[in-house]
Design a protein around this motif. Structure first.
Motif, PDB file in Angstrom:
ATOM      1  N   UNK A 196      12.100  21.197  73.702  1.00  0.00           N
ATOM      2  CA  UNK A 196      10.631  20.456  74.395  1.00  0.00           C
ATOM      3  C   UNK A 196      10.642  19.722  75.259  1.00  0.00           C
ATOM      4  N   UNK A 197      11.427  18.638  75.000  1.00  0.00           N
ATOM      5  CA  UNK A 197      11.767  17.594  76.179  1.00  0.00           C
ATOM      6  C   UNK A 197      12.236  17.947  77.662  1.00  0.00           C
ATOM      7  N   UNK A 198      12.625  19.440  77.701  1.00  0.00           N
ATOM      8  CA  UNK A 198      12.077  19.494  78.712  1.00  0.00           C
ATOM      9  C   UNK A 198      11.070  20.161  79.610  1.00  0.00           C
ATOM     10  N   UNK A 199       9.502  20.079  78.838  1.00  0.00           N
ATOM     11  CA  UNK A 199       8.565  19.574  78.739  1.00  0.00           C
ATOM     12  C   UNK A 199       7.933  18.695  79.771  1.00  0.00           C
ATOM     13  N   UNK A 200       8.867  16.617  79.273  1.00  0.00           N
ATOM     14  CA  UNK A 200       8.633  15.372  79.463  1.00  0.00           C
ATOM     15  C   UNK A 200       8.394  15.419  80.663  1.00  0.00           C
ATOM     16  N   UNK A 201       7.814  14.969  81.690  1.00  0.00           N
ATOM     17  CA  UNK A 201       7.641  14.443  83.295  1.00  0.00           C
ATOM     18  C   UNK A 201       8.314  12.462  83.021  1.00  0.00           C
ATOM     19  N   UNK A 219      -0.395   5.764  76.422  1.00  0.00           N
ATOM     20  CA  UNK A 219      -0.654   7.302  77.224  1.00  0.00           C
ATOM     21  C   UNK A 219      -1.459   8.262  76.000  1.00  0.00           C
ATOM     22  N   UNK A 220      -2.123   8.726  74.878  1.00  0.00           N
ATOM     23  CA  UNK A 220      -2.482   9.293  74.527  1.00  0.00           C
ATOM     24  C   UNK A 220      -3.450   8.918  75.010  1.00  0.00           C
ATOM     25  N   UNK A 221      -4.887   7.850  74.692  1.00  0.00           N
ATOM     26  CA  UNK A 221      -5.457   7.261  76.220  1.00  0.00           C
ATOM     27  C   UNK A 221      -6.173   8.265  76.632  1.00  0.00           C
ATOM     28  N   UNK A 222      -4.622   7.401  77.698  1.00  0.00           N
ATOM     29  CA  UNK A 222      -4.616   8.507  79.321  1.00  0.00           C
ATOM     30  C   UNK A 222      -4.668   9.883  79.701  1.00  0.00           C
ATOM     31  N   UNK A 223      -4.676  10.461  77.820  1.00  0.00           N
ATOM     32  CA  UNK A 223      -4.795  11.425  78.263  1.00  0.00           C
ATOM     33  C   UNK A 223      -3.388  12.263  78.603  1.00  0.00           C
ATOM     34  N   UNK A 224      -2.318  11.661  78.176  1.00  0.00           N
ATOM     35  CA  UNK A 224      -1.496  12.979  78.814  1.00  0.00           C
ATOM     36  C   UNK A 224      -1.308  13.043  76.939  1.00  0.00           C
ATOM     37  N   UNK A 225       0.471  14.039  76.611  1.00  0.00           N
ATOM     38  CA  UNK A 225       0.407  15.168  75.736  1.00  0.00           C
ATOM     39  C   UNK A 225       1.490  13.390  75.394  1.00  0.00           C
ATOM     40  N   UNK A 226       1.753  13.081  73.527  1.00  0.00           N
ATOM     41  CA  UNK A 226       2.880  12.861  73.634  1.00  0.00           C
ATOM     42  C   UNK A 226       3.710  13.046  72.548  1.00  0.00           C
ATOM     43  N   UNK A 251      -0.341  11.236  62.607  1.00  0.00           N
ATOM     44  CA  UNK A 251      -1.304  11.116  61.988  1.00  0.00           C
ATOM     45  C   UNK A 251      -2.434  10.576  62.849  1.00  0.00           C
ATOM     46  N   UNK A 252      -2.426   9.465  63.471  1.00  0.00           N
ATOM     47  CA  UNK A 252      -3.303   8.613  64.009  1.00  0.00           C
ATOM     48  C   UNK A 252      -3.871   8.833  65.080  1.00  0.00           C
ATOM     49  N   UNK A 253      -3.449  10.141  65.510  1.00  0.00           N
ATOM     50  CA  UNK A 253      -3.747  10.471  66.427  1.00  0.00           C
ATOM     51  C   UNK A 253      -2.959  10.379  68.255  1.00  0.00           C
ATOM     52  N   UNK A 254      -1.133   8.622  67.553  1.00  0.00           N
ATOM     53  CA  UNK A 254      -0.840   8.587  69.075  1.00  0.00           C
ATOM     54  C   UNK A 254       0.302   9.981  69.544  1.00  0.00           C
ATOM     55  N   UNK A 255       0.836  10.471  68.337  1.00  0.00           N
ATOM     56  CA  UNK A 255       1.768  11.765  69.301  1.00  0.00           C
ATOM     57  C   UNK A 255       0.956  12.752  68.647  1.00  0.00           C
ATOM     58  N   UNK A 256       1.721  13.722  69.879  1.00  0.00           N
ATOM     59  CA  UNK A 256       0.990  15.201  69.784  1.00  0.00           C
ATOM     60  C   UNK A 256       2.008  16.370  68.437  1.00  0.00           C
ATOM     61  N   UNK A 278      -1.690  18.602  82.446  1.00  0.00           N
ATOM     62  CA  UNK A 278      -1.660  17.702  81.416  1.00  0.00           C
ATOM     63  C   UNK A 278      -0.158  17.508  81.127  1.00  0.00           C
ATOM     64  N   UNK A 279       0.108  16.247  81.576  1.00  0.00           N
ATOM     65  CA  UNK A 279       1.361  15.002  81.241  1.00  0.00           C
ATOM     66  C   UNK A 279       1.690  14.808  80.588  1.00  0.00           C
ATOM     67  N   UNK A 280       3.609  15.195  80.120  1.00  0.00           N
ATOM     68  CA  UNK A 280       3.509  14.868  78.994  1.00  0.00           C
ATOM     69  C   UNK A 280       4.923  13.451  79.188  1.00  0.00           C
ATOM     70  N   UNK A 281       4.961  12.886  78.198  1.00  0.00           N
ATOM     71  CA  UNK A 281       6.101  11.616  78.033  1.00  0.00           C
ATOM     72  C   UNK A 281       6.102  11.954  76.765  1.00  0.00           C
ATOM     73  N   UNK A 282       8.076  11.669  76.572  1.00  0.00           N
ATOM     74  CA  UNK A 282       8.840  11.471  75.076  1.00  0.00           C
ATOM     75  C   UNK A 282       9.270  10.375  75.155  1.00  0.00           C
TER      76      UNK A 282
END
Length: 278
Positions: free
Chosen positions: A54-59, A20-27, A42-47, A1-5
């Protein structure tokens, strides 16, 4: 899974988070207002919150804040970024932010491209964000070198979840010159127009023309003041042209000169037809 910050969860950043959340990315998200961040989670837009750990995990890292804030934020985060993380700012002007962040990215070894999504509404804030905000919209890119096709392809792939319609590449200077006319002047004109005393009496007498012209008078004053002052040289040029054109219309009316006024109106009609079509 790709990650976006994503830094900044207002209309633009929040819409990116949802896309990005809808596209399956970890946000991973960050916002100066903790309540907004909590609501985004709470809305699910941000994980999860974006942190130094964890910023080093960001693609991909998107900066959806003002130019000055973006400079300060990335300067602080740069030592913690992985060199593989692609950084794109989403600021409304490009010269100030690119001038500061191009050398910063080179210093720390991560790829950075300036960006400006040409989409939005007069409403601000995460509650108005939607995953489809950028679908079919133009995206303007300002890379450090315009001919780096590998970097531009990487940017195109990274932005795929937003579903932009067209990606354009330009310089920071050309971007700011064009945006003074296509965006910032529109907000000034709309904001100044609504100040007429007659505005308070318009109900029952207004239709589409009024709504179209005044829509962007409803703006974020602090954000737009910062963007306009950063772009004041190009803004002043456009304002001088606009004021001169308005004066020509006023003179024709003051002199009761039908032919002069007709010619001015016809000139504007023809130019609109030439640049935008019917």
């Amino acid at each position: 899974m790709k990650t976006v910050g994503i830094v900044g969860l207002g209309l633009i950043g929040g819409s990116m988070a949802k896309a990005y959340a809808a596209a399956g990315w970890r946000v991973l998200g960050d916002d100066r207002d903790q309540m907004i961040l909590d609501f985004a989670k709470m809305s699910g837009a941000v994980a999860a919150p974006l942190t130094e750990e964890n910023i080093q995990d960001c693609d991909l890292l998107l900066l959806a804040i003002s130019p000055r804030a973006a400079i300060e934020d990335l300067t602080a985060r740069a030592p913690h970024l992985a060199k593989s993380t692609l950084v794109i700012d989403l600021c409304g002007t490009k010269r100030v932010v690119c001038e500061a962040l191009f050398p910063l990215a080179e210093r720390y070894g991560f790829p950075y491209v300036g960006g400006h999504p040409m989409a939005g509404t007069h409403n601000a804030g995460f509650k108005y964000a939607r995953a489809t905000l950028f679908k079919g919209a133009p995206m303007v890119l300002v890379p450090p070198q315009g001919h780096d096709m590998a970097l531009l392809q990487r940017v195109k792939d990274a932005l795929a979840p937003a579903e932009f319609g067209k990606l354009s590449v330009t310089t920071a200077e050309e971007h700011d010159k064009m945006i003074a006319f296509t965006s910032q002047m529109c907000h000034v004109v709309s904001n100044a127009y609504i100040k007429s005393p007659t505005a308070r009496l318009h109900r029952g007498f207004s239709a589409g023309s009024y709504k179209d012209l005044t829509r962007v008078a409803w703006l974020n004053p602090a954000m737009w003041a910062e963007l306009m002052l950063e772009n004041r040289d190009f803004m002043l040029e456009e304002m001088d042209v606009f004021i001169a054109n308005l004066q020509a219309y006023r003179t024709a009316m003051a002199e009761n000169n039908f032919e002069a006024l007709r010619a001015l109106l016809d000139e504007g009609r023809k130019i609109k037809e030439e640049v935008d079509g019917r």
